[in-house]
Motif scaffolding. Structure first.
Motif, mmCIF file in Angstrom:
data_model
loop_
_atom_site.group_PDB
_atom_site.id
_atom_site.type_symbol
_atom_site.label_atom_id
_atom_site.label_comp_id
_atom_site.label_asym_id
_atom_site.label_seq_id
_atom_site.Cartn_x
_atom_site.Cartn_y
_atom_site.Cartn_z
ATOM 1 N N GLU A 78 0.834 -1.204 0.000
ATOM 2 C CA GLU A 78 0.000 0.000 0.000
ATOM 3 C C GLU A 78 0.871 1.257 0.000
ATOM 4 O O GLU A 78 0.709 2.160 0.813
ATOM 5 N N GLN B 158 2.374 4.713 -1.576
ATOM 6 C CA GLN B 158 1.898 5.838 -2.390
ATOM 7 C C GLN B 158 2.788 6.010 -3.620
ATOM 8 O O GLN B 158 4.005 6.026 -3.524
ATOM 9 N N VAL C 1 2.843 8.265 -7.571
ATOM 10 C CA VAL C 1 2.240 9.358 -8.332
ATOM 11 C C VAL C 1 2.187 8.932 -9.795
ATOM 12 O O VAL C 1 3.211 8.623 -10.395
ATOM 13 N N ILE C 2 0.967 8.924 -10.342
ATOM 14 C CA ILE C 2 0.759 8.535 -11.737
ATOM 15 C C ILE C 2 0.004 9.667 -12.408
ATOM 16 O O ILE C 2 -1.089 10.029 -11.976
ATOM 17 N N LEU D 95 -1.270 12.345 -10.193
ATOM 18 C CA LEU D 95 -2.288 11.959 -9.217
ATOM 19 C C LEU D 95 -1.687 10.986 -8.209
ATOM 20 O O LEU D 95 -1.006 10.031 -8.591
ATOM 21 N N LYS D 96 -1.944 11.241 -6.928
ATOM 22 C CA LYS D 96 -1.455 10.344 -5.887
ATOM 23 C C LYS D 96 -2.361 9.115 -5.823
ATOM 24 O O LYS D 96 -3.581 9.238 -5.736
ATOM 25 N N GLN D 97 -1.748 7.965 -5.897
ATOM 26 C CA GLN D 97 -2.443 6.678 -5.850
ATOM 27 C C GLN D 97 -1.749 5.799 -4.814
ATOM 28 O O GLN D 97 -0.641 6.093 -4.391
ATOM 29 N N ARG D 98 -2.382 4.701 -4.446
ATOM 30 C CA ARG D 98 -1.748 3.716 -3.583
ATOM 31 C C ARG D 98 -1.634 2.418 -4.372
ATOM 32 O O ARG D 98 -2.644 1.888 -4.840
ATOM 33 N N ALA D 99 -0.425 1.934 -4.500
ATOM 34 C CA ALA D 99 -0.200 0.646 -5.160
ATOM 35 C C ALA D 99 -0.228 -0.444 -4.099
ATOM 36 O O ALA D 99 0.293 -0.259 -3.002
ATOM 37 N N ASP D 100 -0.818 -1.576 -4.425
ATOM 38 C CA ASP D 100 -0.897 -2.668 -3.464
ATOM 39 C C ASP D 100 0.483 -3.176 -3.082
ATOM 40 O O ASP D 100 0.763 -3.403 -1.911
ATOM 41 N N GLU E 63 -1.053 -4.317 -8.643
ATOM 42 C CA GLU E 63 -2.377 -3.960 -8.156
ATOM 43 C C GLU E 63 -3.163 -5.265 -8.014
ATOM 44 O O GLU E 63 -3.289 -6.033 -8.967
#
Length: 94
Positions: free
Chosen positions: A61, A63, A65-66, A69-74, A89
């Motif tokens: 989980e 963080q 940036v893609i 945009l800030k995302q959370r990768a598993d 993911e």
């Protein structure tokens, strides 16, 4: 939980307050056992035990940036110099 198309993983599961939890070896704690977490823990085991990616360079989980945009990768596996090498993911098996 559902059988996955991954090598078998020895996971630790416990029941706490009528809910099941699974041990996350990367975060070193028990977390809620959801279908997505079941997949995540098996995939972590696959990456570390089968593919030999270092557990110390693996984050859960995390963080990222893609496209600004800030995302959370598993799951994120890093190179020794700290750059992301692999991003995973996870979704429930269903």
């Amino acid at each position: 939980m559902e059988r996955l198309n991954l090598p078998p993983a020895s996971v630790k599961i416990k029941k706490e307050n009528e809910k099941y939890k699974i041990f996350d070896a990367i975060r070193r704690k028990y977390v809620a056992l959801t279908p997505e977490e079941w997949v995540r823990q098996h995939f972590i085991h696959y990456l570390v035990a089968t593919k030999k990616y270092p557990a110390g360079l693996t984050s859960v989980e995390h963080q990222v940036v893609i496209n600004k945009l800030k995302q959370r990768a598993d799951i994120v596996v890093f190179t020794p110099n700290g750059k992301p090498l692999l991003i995973v993911e996870c979704k429930a098996p269903s």
